[in-house]
Design an enzyme around this catalytic site. Structure first.
Site, mmCIF file in Angstrom:
data_model
loop_
_atom_site.group_PDB
_atom_site.id
_atom_site.type_symbol
_atom_site.label_atom_id
_atom_site.label_comp_id
_atom_site.label_asym_id
_atom_site.label_seq_id
_atom_site.Cartn_x
_atom_site.Cartn_y
_atom_site.Cartn_z
ATOM 1 N N CYS A 72 0.832 -1.209 0.000
ATOM 2 C CA CYS A 72 0.000 0.000 0.000
ATOM 3 C C CYS A 72 0.868 1.261 0.000
ATOM 4 C CB CYS A 72 -0.898 -0.049 1.232
ATOM 5 S SG CYS A 72 -1.704 1.492 1.663
ATOM 6 N N CYS A 75 0.185 3.672 2.829
ATOM 7 C CA CYS A 75 0.704 3.105 4.082
ATOM 8 C C CYS A 75 2.202 3.395 4.212
ATOM 9 C CB CYS A 75 0.470 1.599 4.141
ATOM 10 S SG CYS A 75 -1.269 1.121 4.105
#
Length: 144
Positions: A72, A75
């Site tokens: 991600c 993230c």
């Protein structure tokens, strides 16, 4: 001297250094990530299962849990921010890899990453989705 002898010599040297440091009362190098203390560590705690998660959220008064995935992009962008929050607040910060701990993610209603849940006294108090600034995270932590 063979490679096996070299390795054994290094092991013995490290063993001696460890024994000396324990006798001198020096703290271990990873003392700040130890969850056995009630003080919040200055680095994020990487959760390794449901029991560990429950222990961390029960032990610390306020815990910011970052549900993330390695793949991600947001993230990855959030990671240094989460590390800063861990270092600068009294809250413990825990990281849960949703790919490795799908059950935990499901239990906490994580539908997208990054999702952060602030626990207060072991109970979920606030939920944040998406990248947030350190100031935003700190404000939420201080408000619970």
């Amino acid at each position: 001297m063979s490679d096996a002898d070299s390795i054994e010599e290094i092991r013995e040297q490290k063993r001696q250094e460890l024994m000396e440091s324990l006798q001198d009362g020096e703290p271990s190098s990873d003392a700040d990530t130890d969850v056995s203390s009630d003080a919040a560590p200055e680095t994020p705690i990487h959760i390794d299962g449901v029991d560990h998660f429950n222990e961390v959220t029960a032990r610390h008064t306020v815990v910011l849990v970052d549900f993330y995935a390695d793949w991600c992009g947001p993230c990855q962008q959030l990671e240094p921010i989460v590390e800063e929050v861990a270092a600068e607040t009294d809250a413990a910060v825990a990281k849960v890899d949703i790919d490795r701990h799908q059950r935990l993610a499901q239990q906490h209603g994580v539908q997208g990453v990054p999702t952060m849940v602030v626990f207060s006294d072991g109970q979920p108090a606030e939920r944040l989705v998406g990248v947030k600034s350190a100031a935003q995270l700190t404000n939420v932590i201080e408000s619970v």
